[in-house]
Write an enzyme that holds these catalytic residues in place. Structure first.
Site, mmCIF file in Angstrom:
data_model
loop_
_atom_site.group_PDB
_atom_site.id
_atom_site.type_symbol
_atom_site.label_atom_id
_atom_site.label_comp_id
_atom_site.label_asym_id
_atom_site.label_seq_id
_atom_site.Cartn_x
_atom_site.Cartn_y
_atom_site.Cartn_z
ATOM 1 N N ASP A 115 0.725 -1.335 -0.092
ATOM 2 C CA ASP A 115 -0.170 -0.225 -0.504
ATOM 3 C C ASP A 115 1.001 1.373 -0.112
ATOM 4 O O ASP A 115 1.993 1.025 0.171
ATOM 5 C CB ASP A 115 -0.372 0.280 0.910
ATOM 6 C CG ASP A 115 -1.974 0.672 1.069
ATOM 7 O OD1 ASP A 115 -2.568 2.308 0.806
ATOM 8 O OD2 ASP A 115 -2.614 1.168 2.275
ATOM 9 N N ASP A 143 -9.173 3.835 -1.473
ATOM 10 C CA ASP A 143 -9.545 4.375 -0.037
ATOM 11 C C ASP A 143 -10.763 5.151 0.119
ATOM 12 O O ASP A 143 -11.253 6.016 -0.266
ATOM 13 C CB ASP A 143 -9.412 5.251 0.494
ATOM 14 C CG ASP A 143 -8.020 4.734 1.133
ATOM 15 O OD1 ASP A 143 -7.689 3.758 1.204
ATOM 16 O OD2 ASP A 143 -7.003 5.715 1.768
#
Length: 926
Positions: free
Chosen positions: A511, A598
């Site tokens: 990530d 997100d």
């Protein structure tokens, strides 16, 4: 740690309310090169090809291109043009300075291999035009003054044109002058554009020691209805005209709760663009890893620009123009001449590679959260799936599992026994995924930091010192994976002995690898940071390193490449790794799966996930999904149900949520919602072998797993703008319910002209394709249809993890077409190793004809000792049922039992018990 993390976010100006702050990110007007080059719209191109310099050898045409001062009649700059004919109807055009001040950056990691060449001949040279041809009937017409390049398909029509709008620019590298107005080396007066040697944005200064080095090129698609691609963005799959607003931006960024319906940059940047009409498909791949903006003009949209053009030309103009504007690099563009959508998609993956077949568990259901608190929490979640009869293959650990955000470590209190924790999961057939991010905590005594500091492995700042930024651990530095020694070092970190607690059943999540830098310009690394470059004689100063501006969009890909190499090395290349990445670039599919970042628990984000994954799939990255339920905020029962139902038909199927959201494991919802979630997950498991076969076929043919409707139905114009439904392979049509509170949805069933049949996967009720229909829906299911003429393998005995289903029996669903025939495939191997490369697999074909149903091996040299067998065959759409049937396998004949359901024309062959380990045939008599 949660409080520290949120305090850090607030301190660095990242919105604690988790809504994107557009002021953190540049517009085109605030991006110096975009503002400068977007405004460049000359009536005539300044670039001219020198006919005397033309040379053709093998598959390459080369020539000098010059720019001329029209007043002084002297040459300003010289460029080297190279046009290559490649296999599969592809061309490559490169243009660089003939003698640059120092080398310009050429993207390194996007292409899988050096492209294969084709033959190329110069067939005519007259009237200021050169005509070349490859061996496949395509032609290239080069107009010498001003320079224009037209690509003609095998039918004789122009498919793609470069520089028709005279927006080709390659800004030459120059020595910085002492003051404005001083002459350059050629004796020309220099009037420096604003920001040539430095730019400011929100308190950050970009030193720009090389000055302006932008490149631009316009691309025309005559006859096109629409263009698609250039992921990752949150608007429609088909791209809209941008001239009255912002261009599409390709610049990998960490954007908290990104905007919907926006051309803003987010985590991915794949600069491939496809055009399509009922007549043909074509495409271009802009091979550049710098920040890039893309303008689109679709002349059939009815916007102001197209209206003016139509007024001038006297009618509606079917054409789309695009323009690529990049901060640095060279002109390097691949032209894909297609002819159909599948052709251009395959041409692109021929260049950038395909996804290797993933480990089978990774196609099953994943459960994640930021964060599961400790080993007891992991055990409770694991047990919860068993207690509530929901299959799950993988549990995930976010950053809090580490020792104070130091990667390759475990929290010594909360995860004291990682080996035992992993063993408890694997005993049930489950796996663990842990996160490893590129930011390294700058803490004395942390071995990774100490090693990278001592060995000089970090990215450098503009002054040549280790760059320091802020991310989750606080003060952090970033390994420079352009240095092969850094990659070797990272590879070693993944060895079991160097990362205790891991095993072959622990996989990796990369990530924040855009890279995310909380206190950096636009929440990323400054562009004037320095990256390693192979040392060469005579190169020092600016020539001795690459700047981050040159390589930004590929940084994350170098990172996941190192991760993949490390995971392969830890098992000596025996086991297939699974990696998830957020940052994406051209070729990411070779290394990792992708999720859409997100998102939030809102209907708009569920809706956006569909075109986002379709777009990524056509750009080679089929292994795509979104955080089920939304990362931010708290979904209600209806949204959670619909998201699970949609996620069950996306390639990557993971539930994930933010640390401040309510816990939302399925059993924490009411009993009715739990039952619906259970049903959605079980539907996924029943189709795992179908998914696995699709990914194997992607590996061998390069086509998307998730497909836009127009890929399979390229002449149906209604499909060109449909992006809320899609196909899995060429067999299943998926229309997720993406709207709140609806009792019906619009569904398009394509191929009316060929009387294609579509079967509801639950009832087997058949509908003849008739375009748009209104379909009643309930909360318990979404529209999924199997195409007539196909066979889909299923496994109906759903267990708690996919590994436990390996030898379970198949149900074969045969959906007949109008000719009462059907075909399909199935792929079987051990699900986790590379033994398939030694022919230890089965790739079988099913062929249903009214007289027989046959199962054969496509590769007769390959075999695998599966214990799977066929327990049921469902034949839907049968009009004339046979009187008897027998199985013929291995020299034996066995009579079979059948049941005919006349209400929906379904014939069920009961327990044929045919082994999948060898060919067989079921013979019918009437």
């Amino acid at each position: 740690m949660k409080a520290l993390s949120l305090l850090l976010i607030a301190a660095l100006g990242v919105s604690g309310a988790f809504a994107v702050d557009r002021n953190n990110f540049k517009t085109c007007e605030q991006s110096g090169f975009c503002k400068r080059l977007r405004a460049f719209k000359p009536e005539k191109s300044q670039y001219t090809l020198n006919v005397d310099s033309v040379f053709v050898h093998g598959n390459v045409f080369s020539a000098e291109v010059v720019t001329v001062d029209l007043e002084k009649k002297n040459i300003l700059w010289r460029y080297a043009l190279r046009l290559s004919a490649l296999a599969d109807g592809t061309f490559r055009v490169e243009m660089d300075e003939a003698d640059p001040l120092y080398p310009r950056y050429r993207t390194q990691i996007a292409l899988e291999d050096e492209p294969k060449g084709d033959g190329l001949k110069l067939i005519s040279q007259e009237n200021g035009k050169l005509t070349l041809a490859n061996t496949q009937g395509h032609k290239v017409i080069i107009t010498t003054e001003p320079l224009k390049i037209e690509f003609v398909d095998h039918t004789g029509e122009v498919a793609v044109v470069l520089n028709e709008n005279s927006q080709l620019v390659v800004e030459p590298l120059r020595v910085k002058t002492e003051k404005i107005g001083e002459d350059d080396e050629q004796g020309n007066a220099v009037e420096e554009p604003e920001g040539t040697w430095g730019e400011n944005f929100k308190g950050h200064h970009d030193s720009k020691s090389r000055g302006n080095e932008g490149v631009s090129l316009d691309v025309a698609f005559p006859g096109a209805n629409h263009v698609y691609g250039i992921p990752e963005h949150t608007d429609n799959f088909y791209l809209k005209t941008t001239t009255s607003g912002e261009p599409y931006r390709l610049y990998n960024l960490d954007v908290f709760e990104y905007e919907l319906d926006s051309p803003m940059a987010i985590y991915g940047a794949v600069p491939v663009l496809y055009s399509h009409s009922a007549k043909r498909s074509s495409g271009v791949f802009w091979h550049n890893s710098a920040e890039t903006w893309v303008d689109i003009v679709n002349y059939s949209e009815g916007n102001v620009v197209s209206s003016l053009v139509n007024f001038v030309t006297g009618g509606q103009k079917q054409r789309v123009d695009a323009r690529f504007i990049s901060e640095s690099g060279i002109v390097d563009i691949f032209v894909l001449l297609g002819e159909k959508p599948a052709d251009v998609f395959r041409q692109y993956t021929t260049l950038t590679g395909v996804a290797p077949i993933p480990p089978k568990f990774s196609l099953a259901y994943h459960q994640s959260r930021w964060n599961y608190n400790d080993e007891a929490d992991v055990r409770a979640v694991d047990d919860g799936f068993d207690q509530h009869d929901i299959p799950a293959d993988t549990l995930w650990l976010d950053i809090e599992y580490t020792d104070k955000k130091k990667y390759f470590t475990w929290d010594v209190e909360r995860f004291r026994h990682p080996t035992e924790m992993v063993a408890n999961l694997t005993a049930k057939g489950r796996k663990l995924v842990v996160i490893i991010d590129p930011h390294i905590k700058r803490e004395a005594g942390y071995f990774v930091h100490e090693d990278c500091t001592e060995k000089g492995y970090y990215v450098k700042n503009k002054d040549g010192n280790d760059y320091e930024g802020w991310c989750w651990p606080g003060s952090s530095s970033y390994p420079d994976f352009f240095n092969p020694e850094v990659t070797k070092y990272y590879v070693e970190r993944y060895r079991y002995e160097n990362f205790p607690g891991t095993s072959k059943d622990v996989h990796i999540w990369n990530d924040m690898n855009e890279p995310s830098v909380f206190n950096g310009p636009e929440i990323t690394m400054p562009k004037d940071c320095r990256h390693w470059k192979p040392p060469q004689d005579g190169q020092d100063g600016l020539a001795a390193y690459w700047e981050h501006r040159h390589v930004h969009n590929e940084y994350g890909q170098w990172y996941i490449r190192a991760t993949q190499q490390g995971m392969l090395a830890r098992s000596d290349g025996k086991y297939r790794p699974f990696i998830l990445t957020r940052s994406t670039f051209a070729g990411t599919q070779r290394y990792a799966a992708v999720w859409t970042g997100d998102n939030a628990a809102e209907w708009g984000f569920l809706q956006a996930s569909v075109p986002m994954c379709i777009s990524l799939a056509t750009a080679g990255i089929s292994f795509c999904g979104s955080d089920v339920g939304g990362f931010f905020k708290n979904p209600d029962a209806e949204l959670m149900t619909r998201w699970y139902q949609a996620g069950a038909y996306q390639a990557f199927f993971r539930a994930h949520s933010h640390i401040e959201t309510k816990r939302r494991e399925p059993w924490l919802f009411d009993a009715t919602t739990l039952a619906r979630i259970r049903d959605a997950v079980r539907r996924r498991y029943a189709l795992l072998d179908f998914w696995y076969t699709l990914f194997y076929e992607h590996m061998i043919d390069g086509l998307p797993v998730t497909r836009p409707l127009f890929q399979e139905f390229p002449k149906e114009e209604a499909t060109f703008t449909i992006d809320n439904q899609y196909l899995l392979g060429d067999k299943l049509l998926i229309r997720p319910v993406l709207e709140q509170g609806v009792t019906s949805v619009k569904l398009y069933l394509p191929a009316k002209e060929t009387s294609t049949l579509w079967y509801d996967v639950d009832s087997y009720q058949v509908v003849t394709a008739n375009g748009w229909i209104n379909l009643d829906v309930t909360i318990t299911k979404i529209p999924v249809y199997q195409r007539g003429g196909t066979v889909v393998p299923r496994k109906e005995r759903v267990r708690r993890a996919s590994a436990l289903m390996a030898n379970d029996p198949y149900t074969l669903v045969v959906a007949l077409d109008a000719n009462n025939t059907a075909r399909g495939t199935v792929y079987i191997d051990d699900g986790e190793t590379y033994e398939y490369r030694s022919n230890k697999y089965i790739y079988g074909s099913f062929d249903y004809q009214p007289t027989a149903f046959t199962y054969k091996f496509i590769n007769e040299d390959a075999n695998y000792p599966t214990r799977s067998w066929v327990e049921r065959i469902v034949i839907a759409g049968i009009k004339n049922a046979p009187k008897s049937a027998k199985l013929v396998q291995g020299g034996k004949q066995t009579p079979l039992q059948m049941t005919l359901h006349r209400g929906n024309d379904v014939l069920v062959v009961r327990k044929p018990a045919a082994s999948m380990a060898s060919p067989w045939e079921i013979q019918f008599t009437y």
